[in-house]
Design an enzyme around this catalytic site. Structure first.
Site, PDB file in Angstrom:
ATOM      1  CB  THR A  25      40.945  36.598  47.776  1.00  0.00           C
ATOM      2  OG1 THR A  25      41.531  36.913  47.496  1.00  0.00           O
ATOM      3  CG2 THR A  25      39.903  37.021  47.844  1.00  0.00           C
ATOM      4  CB  CYS A  31      41.709  41.850  42.332  1.00  0.00           C
ATOM      5  SG  CYS A  31      43.780  42.405  42.329  1.00  0.00           S
ATOM      6  CG  HIS A  48      42.183  37.508  43.735  1.00  0.00           C
ATOM      7  ND1 HIS A  48      42.505  38.244  45.399  1.00  0.00           N
ATOM      8  CD2 HIS A  48      42.595  38.712  43.178  1.00  0.00           C
ATOM      9  CE1 HIS A  48      43.169  38.918  45.194  1.00  0.00           C
ATOM     10  NE2 HIS A  48      43.021  39.653  44.056  1.00  0.00           N
TER      11      HIS A  48
END
Lengths: 164, 206
Positions: A25, A31, A48
């Site tokens: 990711t 995040c 995520h």
């Protein structure tokens, strides 16, 4: 080097990988990139996570991967379904940065640390140990999680690549 | 996202005009600062999935320089002024005659100067927008970051995160000397702000 399969995990998304595939990711800011791993069956999962709690959700159909409190159960379900055992699962996480340092602001600016706290709390509830984490700070991270050995590689602009 | 499916074409045009007026003033301010003509592309208003927003500035991992301001007041939102590193260096050279200290990275002075430029531009964007809508709006103290575009922009999407997986943004691109300087303005009004903007401009369909 053998070309390994890359499985991309988008923002507010989750996925699992087996057979030596790598989960990736990009651009984690506040995040949190949460990874789970069953070392025996070599099943890896990554979420995520964007927001700490689904309680604040105002959408009619909740995207489970977006919130810490729903992403972890969902990811566990997928991994257990693929043959992982919850007793063996270990977690690692990265991200949860505070991208901009601003003063005199509400809680929304602490979203990164709150995401990390919420993930830790959920993992604790499932009694999943956190082996390592690289969280906080004020910089973005791109992470790759290898399903062959459970290594989490973290890349950032300032600090290059490190593995946990 | 049900809220935005309702938007009519003319409502999107209104938002485009919002971008046009705001960024037009900001472009004028930039042109005065640089003492050079600055062109502006026609603003784009789009409802984009989170994944695709960073693609507008070169992809999630593209390293960019961003000035972030929180818009406070009647129609709150988030605002980003984003430029690529090469453009940032050029602005510093042209405008402030700051010689590049080193190849990589920025000194505190350079960052502070760029932050102030972002602040001036965002301020002129917002004040013209506030005049146009008659809604009080003011920018917060600006913050600056040099990092991956995905990490930076996701920060401005939190308010949308509660509502769905895409965000509506008003985007304007600057060009100076035909592309030698490319800058992007992103205005991401909070989900609840759209109705207020429409109402203020008298276009809210009952």
């Amino acid at each position: 080097m053998i070309q390994q399969n890359l499985v991309k995990v988008g923002m507010a998304d989750l996925n699992i990988a087996t057979d030596g595939a790598i989960l990736k990711t990009t651009g984690l800011g506040s995040c949190v990139g949460l990874t789970l791993y069953d070392p025996v069956r070599k099943i890896a999962g990554m979420a995520h996570v964007m927001l700490p709690s689904s309680e604040i959700a105002r959408e009619s159909k909740i995207n489970a991967a977006k919130y810490a409190d729903t992403a972890i159960p969902e990811l566990l379900d997928r991994m257990l379904f693929a043959g992982a055992l919850i007793e063996r699962i270990k977690a690692k996480m990265a991200g949860g940065a505070q991208m901009f340092a601003m003063s005199g602001h509400s809680d929304s600016l602490r979203i990164g640390p709150r995401n990390v706290e919420s993930c830790s709390e959920m993992l604790h509830r499932y009694r999943i140990p956190v082996l390592a984490q690289d969280t906080g700070g004020s910089y973005g991270r791109t992470i790759e999680f290898d399903s062959t050995n459970g290594m989490l590689s973290i890349r950032s602009v300032q600090f290059g690549t490190k593995e946990i | 996202m049900s809220l935005f499916n309702r938007f009519e074409a003319f409502e999107l045009d209104v938002l485009k005009e919002v971008g046009n007026i705001g960024a037009g003033n900001a472009a004028t301010a930039l042109s005065r600062l640089l003492d050079k003509p600055v062109d502006m592309a026609v603003p784009k208003v789009s409802l984009l999935p989170f994944e695709e927003i960073a693609d507008r500035v070169g992809g999630s991992e593209q390293i960019v320089l961003a000035v972030f301001l929180r818009v406070e007041g009647e129609a709150p939102g988030n605002m980003f002024f984003i430029i690529e590193e090469a453009a940032a260096k050029r602005i510093l050279r042209q405008l402030l005659s700051i010689k590049e200290q080193e190849q990589e990275g920025y000194s505190e002075m350079e960052l502070s100067a760029l932050c102030e430029i972002g602040n001036i531009l965002a301020g002129s964007y917002l004040s013209s927008l506030a005049d146009f809508t008659q809604l009080p709006m003011s920018p917060s103290v600006p913050a600056i970051a040099v990092d991956m575009a995905g990490a930076i922009l996701s920060y401005g999407l939190m308010q949308f995160g509660e509502m769905g997986d895409s965000a509506l943004l008003i985007e304007t691109t600057f060009l100076e000397d035909h592309q030698s300087l490319e800058g992007h303005f992103f205005l991401i009004p909070d989900p609840d702000s759209f109705e207020k903007i429409f109402r203020a401009l008298g276009v809210l369909g009952e």
